[in-house]
Write a protein that holds these residues in place. Structure first.
Motif, PDB file in Angstrom:
ATOM      1  N   SER A  49       0.840  -1.202   0.000  1.00 27.39           N
ATOM      2  CA  SER A  49       0.000   0.000   0.000  1.00 27.39           C
ATOM      3  C   SER A  49       0.873   1.250   0.000  1.00 27.39           C
ATOM      4  O   SER A  49       0.588   2.217  -0.707  1.00 27.39           O
ATOM      5  CB  SER A  49      -0.923  -0.012   1.214  1.00 27.39           C
ATOM      6  N   SER A  50       1.963   1.229   0.781  1.00 31.11           N
ATOM      7  CA  SER A  50       2.834   2.409   0.794  1.00 31.11           C
ATOM      8  C   SER A  50       3.505   2.590  -0.564  1.00 31.11           C
ATOM      9  O   SER A  50       3.654   3.711  -1.043  1.00 31.11           O
ATOM     10  CB  SER A  50       3.887   2.267   1.889  1.00 31.11           C
ATOM     11  N   HIS A  51       3.893   1.485  -1.186  1.00 29.31           N
ATOM     12  CA  HIS A  51       4.483   1.592  -2.530  1.00 29.31           C
ATOM     13  C   HIS A  51       3.477   2.180  -3.512  1.00 29.31           C
ATOM     14  O   HIS A  51       3.826   3.031  -4.343  1.00 29.31           O
ATOM     15  CB  HIS A  51       4.926   0.218  -3.017  1.00 29.31           C
ATOM     16  N   ALA A  52       2.213   1.730  -3.421  1.00 35.69           N
ATOM     17  CA  ALA A  52       1.193   2.257  -4.334  1.00 35.69           C
ATOM     18  C   ALA A  52       1.014   3.754  -4.116  1.00 35.69           C
ATOM     19  O   ALA A  52       0.964   4.536  -5.074  1.00 35.69           O
ATOM     20  CB  ALA A  52      -0.127   1.524  -4.123  1.00 35.69           C
ATOM     21  N   GLN A  53       0.947   4.153  -2.830  1.00 38.11           N
ATOM     22  CA  GLN A  53       0.776   5.585  -2.562  1.00 38.11           C
ATOM     23  C   GLN A  53       1.970   6.376  -3.078  1.00 38.11           C
ATOM     24  O   GLN A  53       1.822   7.427  -3.710  1.00 38.11           O
ATOM     25  CB  GLN A  53       0.603   5.810  -1.062  1.00 38.11           C
TER      26      GLN A  53
END
Lengths: 181, 115
Positions: free
Chosen positions: A9-13
């Motif tokens: 999720s952090s990578h996507a953000q």
């Protein structure tokens, strides 16, 4: 698993934020380019081209519309550029033969009368006679055109007018001089 | 690079949220630095420009700018004003295919950088 999910999720953000930064920088490039073009006035030709395209589109729309087309056909003709023209050309200019002012749309029938040929030949006036004399004088050295003046003189003799006869004598005198040489 | 970042050895329980935010900001800075160092950022910029030109996005932006210039008058327009006007439209009108491609590429880079 929770760690992996958090990472994803952090990578996507992070990736979406980085992408937005890239898009913003491209937007800034486009804005500065358009601003430069506007301030320096480099798009004036473009405005002219756009105007022409707009007029062309309007002309096509007018032609495609049947009711509008019928109305315009009775009065004026609309060309591809949307400009209207009268059914008969209305420009006025001087006839190069007799010097009169003629409307462009009626020049052809005028020439038929003015040149003295065809079934609508007009009775010769002083101007046309003078012009005819000039033409005869210019053409007399050329033997190819000799039959024409003869036929003209015959026509003049047939008319039987005393004034015309006088002019005919002068023409004959000119021809005698040429023959003498 | 990762080892040079200073972090408290045992974060306090009360500052977990602040720590997370700091960690996120730091991570983003690290990713940006690595993008610039490896030359990937320039590649991404070129790719974004090419894709947006191909799909006609740039022409739409130009038309929007020109309309605004006509509205305001060419002598009264500033670059910041143009950017403010076209940024919402520009962000909204990016095609999904271009967005997906770029996001995928950026994510792959982040994963490879994290290793």
């Amino acid at each position: 698993m929770s760690g992996a999910e958090d990472n994803k999720s952090s990578h996507a953000q992070l990736s979406s934020q980085i992408f937005l930064d890239l898009v913003d920088s491209v937007i800034a490039d486009v804005a500065s380019e358009c601003h430069r073009v506007a301030r320096l006035g480099l798009d004036r030709d473009l405005d002219i081209v756009e105007e022409e395209l707009r007029l062309s589109v309007e002309a096509r729309a007018k032609i495609a519309d049947p009711s509008n087309n019928l109305e315009t056909n009775t009065k004026y003709v609309v060309d591809i550029f949307g400009q209207t023209h009268p059914p008969v050309a209305s420009e006025v200019f001087n006839c190069m033969n007799c010097g009169r002012q003629i409307v462009a749309g009626r020049f052809a029938p005028h020439l038929e009368k003015c040149m003295g040929k065809g079934r609508k030949a007009r009775a010769k006036t002083t101007r046309s006679t003078t012009a005819a004399q000039n033409r005869n004088a210019r053409r007399s050295p050329n033997p190819r055109y000799s039959p024409y003046p003869n036929s003209a003189s015959e026509n003049q003799l047939a008319s039987g007018s005393p004034g015309v006869a006088g002019e005919d004598c002068s023409n004959f005198t000119v021809r005698e001089n040429v023959k003498g040489d | 690079m990762k080892h040079s970042v200073n972090r408290p050895p045992t974060p306090d329980e009360d500052d977990v949220a602040d720590g997370f935010e700091k960690d996120k900001v730091t991570l983003r800075e690290i990713i940006n630095v690595k993008l610039v160092e490896s030359g990937e950022k320039e590649n991404l910029m070129e790719l974004v420009r090419d894709r947006l030109v191909e799909c006609g996005w740039k022409d739409e932006m130009r038309i929007a700018c020109r309309e605004h210039v006509k509205k305001k008058g060419r002598k009264d327009v500033t670059v910041d004003e143009l950017i403010r006007v076209i940024t919402p439209k520009g962000r909204a009108s990016v095609p999904d295919s271009v967005k997906a491609e770029l996001l995928n590429r950026i994510q792959n880079f982040i994963v490879s950088a994290a290793l």
